[in-house]
Design an enzyme around this catalytic site. Structure first.
Site, PDB file in Angstrom:
ATOM      1  CG  ASP A  39      -0.661  -7.840  -4.639  1.00 44.07           C
ATOM      2  OD1 ASP A  39      -1.878  -8.028  -4.605  1.00 44.07           O
ATOM      3  OD2 ASP A  39       0.176  -8.642  -4.172  1.00 44.07           O
ATOM      4  CG  ASP A  56      -6.214  -6.719  -2.603  1.00 47.27           C
ATOM      5  OD1 ASP A  56      -6.545  -6.984  -3.777  1.00 47.27           O
ATOM      6  OD2 ASP A  56      -5.929  -7.589  -1.760  1.00 47.27           O
ATOM      7  CG  ASP A 116       4.301   7.333  -0.282  1.00 48.83           C
ATOM      8  OD1 ASP A 116       4.359   7.699  -1.488  1.00 48.83           O
ATOM      9  OD2 ASP A 116       5.029   7.839   0.599  1.00 48.83           O
ATOM     10  CE  LYS A 142       7.780   5.153  -1.608  1.00 45.36           C
ATOM     11  NZ  LYS A 142       7.399   6.266  -0.681  1.00 45.36           N
ATOM     12  CE1 TYR A 191       4.995  -9.219  -4.539  1.00 43.26           C
ATOM     13  CE2 TYR A 191       3.200  -9.238  -6.102  1.00 43.26           C
ATOM     14  CZ  TYR A 191       3.708  -8.876  -4.881  1.00 43.26           C
ATOM     15  OH  TYR A 191       2.929  -8.171  -3.997  1.00 43.26           O
TER      16      TYR A 191
END
Ligand code: NAD
Length: 365
Positions: free
Chosen positions: A248, A252, A224, A191, A140
């Site tokens: 993020d 959530d 993942d 990852k 970001y």
């Protein structure tokens, strides 16, 4: 000595839920703790008065206090403002200038709400996990970024995932410190199978562990696979530490394990200061909920639980935080429900203020 606390109610339901937190703070002030509370404007409320969503004076106050407690910012009245003065800019500025790099999002399932989750009761019952998301770096913020013309007459969109050793190590330390106060287990997610920044993340977290926190149990998981495990068997986790982007998304997903947005607190912590306390901002996960603002419908529990996090992480009062969380749990068990918690099994409908009063009454008893 009194603990200093800056309250920034913000917009929409922010002032409504904060009024209930003030009742809780007043109860602790009557019962052995001492909070010196100041209040100021942020977001649209600050823009209306000062033409900016966060003044330099408010920013200076935030830097000076032991902790900041924020409601929510934003609303349709401010949607057409220039990006530079939008309410959210106030929030981004405060997080950035306080350098709050560790975002703590607990996912805790209160027994009375176990049927409220989209997962089965046996999967979420007793759930108590903490996701730590790196908040000030990663994709970001990384450069280069932007949308550029490509060589074939089209365009290319670019963002850069970038992490330094220091950025990874400091958030890893936050995770290990926190795990020591909980069940002493950290799972780091990245990852590393497809991203070099993930390889570095994994190596640096492992190094901090081996050199400074060998007593904490550390595991690594690809993000993942972590997402899959979070909805398959969330109780296997204690503390999860991950980068800005994966955090993020994963936080959530974890949030929804517990039901309503109105139940979710958060903390954003920075480096420890000379007094050993981290810079800290506590806020509910939800926004300003303009659709229900001013109607007494907002659930104040997310904001009240954010104050419980402040008790635990800024004021060394874990026992008082437990007490407040127990009061919330007991009130929910008694069947009181704000509108967002009203499920098929029913309950006693209460307003924002009635929920706050019930929690204070429970503390009293
Ligand atoms: P929101 O979180 O404000 O609301 C989403 C839905 O959840 C709404 O239906 C709302 O009524 C409900 N809800 C949220 N909090 C609740 C509570 N405490 N009790 C009961 N119901 C609750 O998100 P949104 O609608 O996408 O955004 C509204 C405004 O808030 C926008 O301006 C947005 O930019 C802003 N926002 C601010 C923050 C923040 O201040 N941290 C976070 C998210 C959104």
């Amino acid at each position: 000595m009194a603990h200093s606390l800056l309250i920034l109610p913000g917009d929409g339901i922010g002032p409504e839920v904060m009024a209930e937190v003030r009742k809780v703070i007043a109860w602790f002030n009557r019962n052995g703790m001492s909070f010196e509370v100041s209040e100021d404007l942020i977001g649209g409320a600050a823009y209306d008065v000062h033409g900016t969503p966060l003044t330099d004076e408010t920013m200076a106050s935030a830097q000076a206090v032991d902790a900041v407690l924020l409601g929510a910012v934003g609303g349709p009245a401010y949607d057409s403002l220039d990006f530079s003065v939008k309410p959210e800019r106030g929030l981004l500025r405060i997080r950035k200038e306080m350098d709050l790099y560790a975002n703590l999002r607990p996912a805790q399932c209160f027994e009375a709400l176990a049927d409220f989750s989209s997962l089965k009761r046996e999967v979420v019952s007793g759930l108590d996990i903490m996701i730590i998301r790196e908040l000030t770096s990663g994709v970001y913020f990384g450069e280069p970024r932007g949308i550029f013309p490509d060589n074939e007459g089209g365009r290319v969109g670019i963002n850069t995932q970038r992490y330094t050793t220091d950025e990874i190590r400091r958030v890893a330390r936050s995770a290990f410190e926190l795990a020591r106060r909980r069940s002493n287990r950290v799972c780091s997610m990245e990852k590393a199978n497809v991203m070099e920044s993930g390889v570095l993340w994994r190596e640096e977290v492992q190094t901090v562990h081996d050199e400074e926190y060998p007593d904490v149990e550390l595991s690594h998981m690809y993000a993942d696979a972590g997402a899959m495990q979070l909805v398959r068997w969330p109780r296997q986790f204690d503390v999860i530490v991950t980068d800005n982007l994966f955090g993020d998304i994963l936080s959530d997903a974890a949030a929804m394990l517990t039901g309503s947005l109105g139940m979710l607190p958060s903390a954003s912590l920075g480096a420890p200061g000379p007094n050993g306390r981290p810079k800290a901002l506590y806020e509910p996960v939800h926004g300003s909920a303009p659709d229900i603002a001013g109607q007494g419908k907002a659930n104040p529990i997310a904001c009240i639980l954010s104050f419980a996090m402040a008790l635990r992480y800024s004021f060394d009062a874990g026992d008082q935080a437990d007490r407040l969380e127990r009061a919330v749990s007991d009130v929910l068990a008694s069947g009181l429900r704000t509108a967002d918690l009203m499920g098929p099994e029913g309950g006693t409908p209460v307003s924002t203020a009635e929920m706050g009063d019930a929690i204070v009454a429970r503390l009293e008893s």
